[in-house]
Design a protein around this motif. Structure first.
Motif, PDB file in Angstrom:
ATOM      1  N   GLY A 200      54.474  76.372  47.040  1.00 46.70           N
ATOM      2  CA  GLY A 200      53.830  75.179  47.575  1.00 46.70           C
ATOM      3  C   GLY A 200      53.933  74.072  47.103  1.00 46.70           C
ATOM      4  O   GLY A 200      54.852  73.966  46.035  1.00 46.70           O
ATOM      5  N   ASP A 201      53.384  72.977  47.427  1.00 52.59           N
ATOM      6  CA  ASP A 201      53.568  71.552  46.892  1.00 52.59           C
ATOM      7  C   ASP A 201      53.704  71.328  45.761  1.00 52.59           C
ATOM      8  O   ASP A 201      52.505  71.896  44.921  1.00 52.59           O
TER       9      ASP A 201
ATOM     10  N   VAL B 250      50.811  68.077  43.687  1.00 52.20           N
ATOM     11  CA  VAL B 250      49.328  68.070  43.445  1.00 52.20           C
ATOM     12  C   VAL B 250      48.947  68.285  41.953  1.00 52.20           C
ATOM     13  O   VAL B 250      49.667  69.087  41.430  1.00 52.20           O
TER      14      VAL B 250
ATOM     15  N   VAL C  38      42.862  71.666  45.504  1.00 51.25           N
ATOM     16  CA  VAL C  38      42.892  73.243  45.894  1.00 51.25           C
ATOM     17  C   VAL C  38      43.086  73.114  47.409  1.00 51.25           C
ATOM     18  O   VAL C  38      44.030  73.943  48.050  1.00 51.25           O
ATOM     19  N   TYR C  39      42.830  72.326  48.435  1.00 52.82           N
ATOM     20  CA  TYR C  39      42.711  72.636  49.766  1.00 52.82           C
ATOM     21  C   TYR C  39      43.414  71.520  50.595  1.00 52.82           C
ATOM     22  O   TYR C  39      44.208  71.856  51.736  1.00 52.82           O
ATOM     23  N   LEU C  40      43.667  70.394  49.993  1.00 58.32           N
ATOM     24  CA  LEU C  40      44.389  69.266  51.101  1.00 58.32           C
ATOM     25  C   LEU C  40      45.812  68.893  50.672  1.00 58.32           C
ATOM     26  O   LEU C  40      46.230  69.008  49.334  1.00 58.32           O
ATOM     27  N   ARG C  41      46.629  68.952  51.707  1.00 52.33           N
ATOM     28  CA  ARG C  41      48.056  68.783  51.429  1.00 52.33           C
ATOM     29  C   ARG C  41      48.628  67.763  52.431  1.00 52.33           C
ATOM     30  O   ARG C  41      48.072  67.462  53.283  1.00 52.33           O
ATOM     31  N   ASP C  42      49.576  67.036  51.715  1.00 52.01           N
ATOM     32  CA  ASP C  42      50.211  65.967  52.590  1.00 52.01           C
ATOM     33  C   ASP C  42      51.159  66.646  53.873  1.00 52.01           C
ATOM     34  O   ASP C  42      51.238  66.033  54.946  1.00 52.01           O
ATOM     35  N   ASN C  43      51.706  67.956  53.320  1.00 50.85           N
ATOM     36  CA  ASN C  43      52.484  68.504  54.696  1.00 50.85           C
ATOM     37  C   ASN C  43      53.517  67.698  55.221  1.00 50.85           C
ATOM     38  O   ASN C  43      53.477  67.454  56.150  1.00 50.85           O
ATOM     39  N   VAL C  44      54.192  66.963  54.461  1.00 49.42           N
ATOM     40  CA  VAL C  44      55.389  66.082  54.882  1.00 49.42           C
ATOM     41  C   VAL C  44      56.419  66.757  55.774  1.00 49.42           C
ATOM     42  O   VAL C  44      56.632  67.936  55.507  1.00 49.42           O
TER      43      VAL C  44
ATOM     44  N   SER D 107      49.124  68.371  60.994  1.00 53.31           N
ATOM     45  CA  SER D 107      49.207  67.124  59.868  1.00 53.31           C
ATOM     46  C   SER D 107      49.718  65.849  60.136  1.00 53.31           C
ATOM     47  O   SER D 107      49.149  64.711  59.718  1.00 53.31           O
TER      48      SER D 107
ATOM     49  N   ARG E 143      44.038  63.607  55.767  1.00 49.73           N
ATOM     50  CA  ARG E 143      44.788  64.714  55.008  1.00 49.73           C
ATOM     51  C   ARG E 143      44.129  65.814  55.142  1.00 49.73           C
ATOM     52  O   ARG E 143      42.833  65.980  54.754  1.00 49.73           O
ATOM     53  N   LEU E 144      44.760  67.028  55.535  1.00 49.68           N
ATOM     54  CA  LEU E 144      44.165  68.295  56.102  1.00 49.68           C
ATOM     55  C   LEU E 144      44.452  69.475  55.263  1.00 49.68           C
ATOM     56  O   LEU E 144      45.473  69.355  54.540  1.00 49.68           O
ATOM     57  N   PRO E 145      43.643  70.088  55.315  1.00 51.16           N
ATOM     58  CA  PRO E 145      43.835  71.717  54.534  1.00 51.16           C
ATOM     59  C   PRO E 145      44.806  72.558  55.347  1.00 51.16           C
ATOM     60  O   PRO E 145      44.688  73.533  55.424  1.00 51.16           O
ATOM     61  N   ILE E 146      45.955  71.909  55.662  1.00 51.49           N
ATOM     62  CA  ILE E 146      46.986  72.664  56.454  1.00 51.49           C
ATOM     63  C   ILE E 146      48.477  72.722  55.979  1.00 51.49           C
ATOM     64  O   ILE E 146      48.717  71.553  55.393  1.00 51.49           O
ATOM     65  N   GLU E 147      49.138  73.727  55.813  1.00 58.72           N
ATOM     66  CA  GLU E 147      50.622  73.522  55.745  1.00 58.72           C
ATOM     67  C   GLU E 147      51.283  74.145  56.856  1.00 58.72           C
ATOM     68  O   GLU E 147      50.907  75.163  57.705  1.00 58.72           O
TER      69      GLU E 147
ATOM     70  N   ASN F 211      57.181  75.658  53.466  1.00 59.69           N
ATOM     71  CA  ASN F 211      56.749  74.745  54.371  1.00 59.69           C
ATOM     72  C   ASN F 211      57.948  74.380  55.403  1.00 59.69           C
ATOM     73  O   ASN F 211      59.012  74.178  54.495  1.00 59.69           O
TER      74      ASN F 211
ATOM     75  N   TYR G 107      59.267  72.350  59.252  1.00 61.24           N
ATOM     76  CA  TYR G 107      59.036  71.767  60.482  1.00 61.24           C
ATOM     77  C   TYR G 107      60.283  72.302  61.445  1.00 61.24           C
ATOM     78  O   TYR G 107      60.509  71.737  62.415  1.00 61.24           O
TER      79      TYR G 107
ATOM     80  N   MET H 243      44.045  76.677  54.721  1.00 58.21           N
ATOM     81  CA  MET H 243      43.702  77.388  53.394  1.00 58.21           C
ATOM     82  C   MET H 243      43.024  78.685  53.539  1.00 58.21           C
ATOM     83  O   MET H 243      43.013  79.267  52.280  1.00 58.21           O
TER      84      MET H 243
ATOM     85  N   GLN I  30      46.022  80.172  49.591  1.00 58.39           N
ATOM     86  CA  GLN I  30      47.597  80.163  49.470  1.00 58.39           C
ATOM     87  C   GLN I  30      48.113  80.331  50.865  1.00 58.39           C
ATOM     88  O   GLN I  30      48.253  81.686  51.182  1.00 58.39           O
TER      89      GLN I  30
END
Lengths: 98, 416
Positions: free
Chosen positions: A20-21, A24, A42-48, B240, B249-253, B300, B302, B342, B412
């Motif tokens: 993962g990212d 962070v 722990v929970y928030l991601r930019d998910n670019v 996201s 900013r969200l708890p998502i991938e 990750n 798209y 998450m 995770q």
């Protein structure tokens, strides 16, 4: 998708484990806002969508942790570096700020 | 036009020249009471229930491509409510009840087929865990039956029961689970919503959210700005990106999951079969193709396409379970873009911005949730408060420590 490990050379992505990212940063547990900072960490991601710095572990090869910069739309890999080098340079730059 | 045996005969006698398009293709109006972003199953279901249950008909559904072109058209069509945790059981069972009445509600044949879902177990410990899950289901009024090895063998005689690593000891059956025709679900909801006055606007991508004084005011689109009283996001896979337009900013991938279909063959498997230990599941479409899938690719993305190592891994799992699969040719495989949260559970909640509502985080299980997701989201938008069915699926549950982690995997996302 093939990842050019700096130690082993170019290998298929099935040799690696994704974690993962990589952007962070673990917060200081002694800070006043540590609870909120840890929830973010722990929970928030930019998910670019685009260039994404991420951690991969070369489990079938040299067991190195790598930071890979990869485009999440095209899967093109732009850069691969040892995670320890990135962490060391980040530590040095933080010391410089102090 | 109401679909019926009479209308079919009537149109047949006229050479099928009188059928009308199932929904209109309107120009966007300058303003709507509610705008739903995302013309997939969840967005269209939300629009249908807003109109039907809450009387809100000045509603638009905006879709960047054509309706059902995202995950609604890329899933493997399974419906089930075989969960363990209370929040999930009550929500997915409500979805199952809506599936059971869906075709009458929509006057549309969604080909809902309650052919049964069997989860295989391979050890005493796994049997005990499945018995526990089955008991939790039955305590909540959901059907569940624990099958022994010989009972499974009657239904599925062609599996490898003596596999050295994962010998089949039995399975947990939910008889009311099954499949539905995914495209027909989209079309049925679109037609029903359209008939109640909802505008379905295709080829209209949202490029920005206009927020004034902490409240949503309008959406910017490729077809101009549209003012809105309330906006609901139902764009799983890209949540996201839309969230970022509102500064969230969200708890998502975003991840990709691949699916596969074989060449069409005669009926061979009359249930949905899951082989969790081998990361593989399969069913047969009415057209005859075996529809199957397995793990996420795990990184990750798209891109809506995956990589070959996952293809190999899924097919290895399938052939280990069912050696005869090796004789079939693969017809197609494809990838769908999914929100992985998450804790592996969805989000249906208000956001910190007044009038902006979020429906997302469906992981790899959004299709079965379509009716309840739309039903709950419509309730949330219309009344500005969650229904009991979606109250646990809060956006702030992560920071609050109230996660709903069915698999117990932790934060995770690629492992849920």
């Amino acid at each position: 998708m093939r990842i050019a490990c700096p130690f082993c050379g170019e290998r298929g992505n099935e040799e690696f484990v994704y974690y993962g990212d990589a952007t962070v940063v673990r917060p200081d547990p002694g800070a006043a806002d540590a609870t909120a900072a840890f929830a973010d960490y722990v929970y928030l991601r930019d998910n670019v969508r685009g260039a994404h710095r991420e951690l991969w572990y070369h489990g079938v090869g040299c067991h190195s942790w790598l930071i890979v910069t990869r485009d999440t739309m095209s899967h093109e890999i732009k850069r691969v570096e040892f995670a320890r080098d990135a962490v060391r340079s980040r530590a040095l730059s933080t010391e410089g700020e102090r | 036009m109401k679909y019926s045996a009479f209308s079919l005969v009537y149109q047949a006698l006229r050479g099928h020249t009188g059928w009308k398009p199932a929904w209109r293709d309107p120009e966007p109006k300058p303003e709507y009471d509610v705008i739903i972003v995302g013309g997939g199953g969840h967005g269209l279901a939300t629009a249908h229930y807003l109109a039907k249950e809450h009387g809100l008909t000045n509603v638009a559904v905006l879709e960047k491509g054509w309706i059902g072109s995202g995950n609604a058209g890329r899933n493997t069509t399974i419906i089930r409510s075989n969960y363990l945790l209370p929040a999930n059981i009550q929500f997915y069972e409500w979805s199952m009840k809506l599936w059971e009445g869906l075709e009458q509600d929509l006057n549309y044949n969604a080909m809902v087929s309650q052919r049964g879902v069997i989860n295989l177990y391979h050890s005493d410990a796994q049997r005990d865990a499945f018995a526990r899950r089955g008991n939790a289901m039955r305590l909540n009024g959901v059907d569940a039956e624990l099958l022994g090895r010989d009972q499974v063998r009657v239904i599925l005689p062609f599996l490898d029961y003596d596999n050295a690593r994962f010998p089949i000891h039995g399975g947990l059956l939910q008889g009311r689970g099954g499949t539905a025709r995914h495209d027909a679900v989209v079309w049925g909801y679109a037609r029903a919503a359209d008939q109640r006055g909802v505008d379905i606007i295709q080829n209209c991508e949202v490029t920005g959210l206009v927020i004034r004084d902490g409240r949503i005011a309008a959406v910017e689109t490729t077809r101009g700005m549209i003012r809105a009283g309330k906006v609901g996001l139902a764009v799983a896979g890209n949540t996201s990106r839309l969230g970022a337009m509102a500064g969230l900013r969200l708890p998502i991938e975003s991840h990709v999951i691949q699916a596969f279909v074989s060449e069409g063959i005669k009926p061979v498997i009359d249930c949905v079969l899951t082989f969790g230990a081998g990361h593989f599941y399969i069913s047969q479409s009415d057209k005859g193709g075996l529809v199957f899938g397995g793990d996420l690719d795990g990184y990750n993305t798209y891109a809506q396409r995956g990589n070959l190592p996952t293809v190999e891994d899924v097919i290895e799992g399938g052939v280990a379970l069912w050696p005869g699969l090796g004789r079939l040719r693969l017809l197609r495989n494809w990838g769908g873009l999914i929100d992985m949260t998450m804790d592996g559970s969805p989000i249906i909640d208000r956001t910190p911005i007044d009038g902006l509502y979020l429906n997302g985080g469906w992981n790899y299980g959004g299709f079965k949730a379509t009716p309840a997701s739309g039903w709950c989201f419509a309730h949330l938008i219309a009344r500005d408060e969650p229904h009991a069915f979606n109250a646990p699926f809060r956006l702030d549950r992560f920071a609050a420590g109230a996660v709903i982690d069915e698999k117990g995997q932790g934060a995770q996302p690629n492992l849920h």
